[in-house]
Design a protein around this motif. Sequence first.
Motif, PDB file in Angstrom:
ATOM      1  N   HIS A  83     -30.501  21.717 -42.325  1.00 46.79           N
ATOM      2  CA  HIS A  83     -30.878  22.366 -41.087  1.00 46.79           C
ATOM      3  C   HIS A  83     -31.216  21.047 -39.977  1.00 46.79           C
ATOM      4  O   HIS A  83     -30.928  21.167 -38.881  1.00 46.79           O
ATOM      5  N   ALA A  84     -32.035  20.168 -40.455  1.00 42.62           N
ATOM      6  CA  ALA A  84     -32.488  19.142 -39.822  1.00 42.62           C
ATOM      7  C   ALA A  84     -31.290  18.037 -39.317  1.00 42.62           C
ATOM      8  O   ALA A  84     -31.181  17.566 -38.332  1.00 42.62           O
ATOM      9  N   MET A  85     -30.314  17.683 -40.412  1.00 42.94           N
ATOM     10  CA  MET A  85     -29.240  16.856 -39.795  1.00 42.94           C
ATOM     11  C   MET A  85     -28.528  17.778 -39.110  1.00 42.94           C
ATOM     12  O   MET A  85     -27.669  17.073 -38.298  1.00 42.94           O
ATOM     13  N   THR A  86     -28.206  18.833 -39.161  1.00 40.26           N
ATOM     14  CA  THR A  86     -27.309  19.643 -38.273  1.00 40.26           C
ATOM     15  C   THR A  86     -27.618  19.762 -36.787  1.00 40.26           C
ATOM     16  O   THR A  86     -27.038  19.458 -35.994  1.00 40.26           O
ATOM     17  N   SER A  87     -29.124  19.847 -36.688  1.00 39.17           N
ATOM     18  CA  SER A  87     -29.808  19.781 -35.583  1.00 39.17           C
ATOM     19  C   SER A  87     -29.331  18.177 -34.802  1.00 39.17           C
ATOM     20  O   SER A  87     -28.933  18.177 -33.550  1.00 39.17           O
ATOM     21  N   VAL A  88     -29.619  17.471 -35.554  1.00 38.62           N
ATOM     22  CA  VAL A  88     -29.318  15.877 -35.112  1.00 38.62           C
ATOM     23  C   VAL A  88     -27.886  15.670 -34.682  1.00 38.62           C
ATOM     24  O   VAL A  88     -27.668  15.189 -33.665  1.00 38.62           O
ATOM     25  N   GLY A  89     -26.943  16.250 -35.507  1.00 39.99           N
ATOM     26  CA  GLY A  89     -25.724  15.903 -35.341  1.00 39.99           C
ATOM     27  C   GLY A  89     -25.218  16.872 -33.998  1.00 39.99           C
ATOM     28  O   GLY A  89     -24.473  16.278 -33.184  1.00 39.99           O
ATOM     29  N   SER A  90     -25.889  17.876 -33.851  1.00 42.19           N
ATOM     30  CA  SER A  90     -25.401  18.704 -32.646  1.00 42.19           C
ATOM     31  C   SER A  90     -26.006  18.000 -31.340  1.00 42.19           C
ATOM     32  O   SER A  90     -25.435  17.847 -30.326  1.00 42.19           O
ATOM     33  N   PHE A  91     -27.269  17.501 -31.428  1.00 40.54           N
ATOM     34  CA  PHE A  91     -27.763  16.860 -30.530  1.00 40.54           C
ATOM     35  C   PHE A  91     -26.952  15.369 -30.017  1.00 40.54           C
ATOM     36  O   PHE A  91     -26.682  15.218 -28.916  1.00 40.54           O
ATOM     37  N   LEU A  92     -26.651  14.895 -31.009  1.00 42.19           N
ATOM     38  CA  LEU A  92     -25.791  13.359 -30.797  1.00 42.19           C
ATOM     39  C   LEU A  92     -24.415  13.741 -30.333  1.00 42.19           C
ATOM     40  O   LEU A  92     -24.000  13.016 -29.347  1.00 42.19           O
ATOM     41  N   THR A  93     -23.934  14.983 -30.617  1.00 42.81           N
ATOM     42  CA  THR A  93     -22.654  15.129 -29.926  1.00 42.81           C
ATOM     43  C   THR A  93     -22.766  15.704 -28.783  1.00 42.81           C
ATOM     44  O   THR A  93     -21.869  15.431 -27.871  1.00 42.81           O
ATOM     45  N   GLY A  94     -23.779  16.507 -28.186  1.00 42.56           N
ATOM     46  CA  GLY A  94     -23.840  17.263 -26.980  1.00 42.56           C
ATOM     47  C   GLY A  94     -24.236  16.257 -25.957  1.00 42.56           C
ATOM     48  O   GLY A  94     -23.950  16.442 -24.641  1.00 42.56           O
ATOM     49  N   VAL A  95     -25.388  15.268 -26.180  1.00 37.57           N
ATOM     50  CA  VAL A  95     -25.674  14.626 -25.195  1.00 37.57           C
ATOM     51  C   VAL A  95     -24.862  13.127 -24.975  1.00 37.57           C
ATOM     52  O   VAL A  95     -24.368  12.540 -26.022  1.00 37.57           O
ATOM     53  N   PRO A  96     -24.341  12.965 -23.684  1.00 37.09           N
ATOM     54  CA  PRO A  96     -23.642  11.823 -23.550  1.00 37.09           C
ATOM     55  C   PRO A  96     -24.151  10.804 -24.129  1.00 37.09           C
ATOM     56  O   PRO A  96     -25.461  10.313 -24.011  1.00 37.09           O
ATOM     57  N   ASN A  97     -23.514   9.684 -24.627  1.00 34.79           N
ATOM     58  CA  ASN A  97     -24.073   8.607 -25.345  1.00 34.79           C
ATOM     59  C   ASN A  97     -24.577   7.569 -24.167  1.00 34.79           C
ATOM     60  O   ASN A  97     -25.786   6.749 -24.577  1.00 34.79           O
ATOM     61  N   TYR A  98     -24.140   7.378 -22.889  1.00 30.37           N
ATOM     62  CA  TYR A  98     -24.731   6.650 -22.007  1.00 30.37           C
ATOM     63  C   TYR A  98     -26.303   7.099 -21.617  1.00 30.37           C
ATOM     64  O   TYR A  98     -27.301   6.216 -21.258  1.00 30.37           O
TER      65      TYR A  98
END
Length: 376
Positions: free
Chosen positions: A178-193
């Motif tokens: 659950h924790a890593m799924t949230s982290v992965g969704s956050f990294l994918t959804g927020v622009p890297n810049y």
Amino acid sequence: MTAPSAPTSAQHASGRPAPPPDAAVGPPPPAARSSVLRRAWTSYAFRRIRQSVFVVWLVATITFLLMHLMPGDPIEIMAGRLNSAGMSHEQAMATAANIINYDPDANVWAQYLDFLKGLVTLDFGNSLTNPSKTVFEHVMEYLPWTLFAVGAGVVLAIVVGLSVGMAMAYRRGSWFDHAMTSVGSFLTGVPNYILIAAVVVVGYTMLGVLPFLDMRGRITAGVEPGFDFVFFGDALFHAILPIIAFAFTATGSFMLNMKAATTEVLTEDYVTVAQARGLKPGRISRGYVGRNALLPIIPQVALQLGTLVGGSIVIEQILQYPGVGQMLMEAIGNRDYPVVQAAVIILATSVVIASLVVDLFLVRIDPRIKSEGQDA
């Protein structure tokens, strides 16, 4: 009467005599040659090569048209700079026209044919703002730095994303999943810049632990380029923030996709049979689960390369990393058409070649893709 002799090896199964030996040595008949050429033309590899060449031509043509539809011309821009430096308008226009080898009134069709000829020979002419240097040399001064940062970021994302994604699939439903799924969704959804800007603000402005001012640029002043640890270490120090920025989005995408692929593979019958045979979990994870879960991930590597190279413009501007993205923005501002065209085409060609190599490699490890493409 003598008994008929048995058919020899020089006869066909139908009983008819085989052609003389000399007839089988010559060149293949035209029908056979056309059949070989037809199979080569319709093969999966050649079809993908034709598609890649068409994409490069389409990108080059669109880039050429967009450059000629942009308002303004480089002569007026350089004349404006010379005029602001104290030179009269007439003298500034004459000087700029003498420096820049560009005729805005030339026939567009002739310019396009010359452009295509230069595209085939990799001769993009000279830079309008720096006529002493060819466009290809100018671009190649910046492109390796962007490819280094993007390539290192993708490698980092592959190592972290695939490892964490497989661990999430094996521990699905746990707090780690659950924790890593949230982290992965956050990294994918927020622009890297935005993420890397937050890292700079927190690390440099608020905590004061990030030496951002020292990390700007390619290398530290006084460090000579060469094949030694001093140069590579210094180049890595200046590229660490772009590498992290490029790895952000790719890591989240690889984590989530690897989890989904591994979860699907774990339900397959051959994994259950391998477990019933008493194989060690490590061997099952590497030889059965990991190898098959990687198949849908491999094409995403090329897609991530294209996305990250295209997004390098914003990242390099924020971090003041002089790569091809920053060079492209300067060329657009100066209306340096040859440099803009060459940069866009080289970036697009790099992505197309990466996609082509990934597709051909994927066919080697999974021939079903080739057969599915032929059926389609």
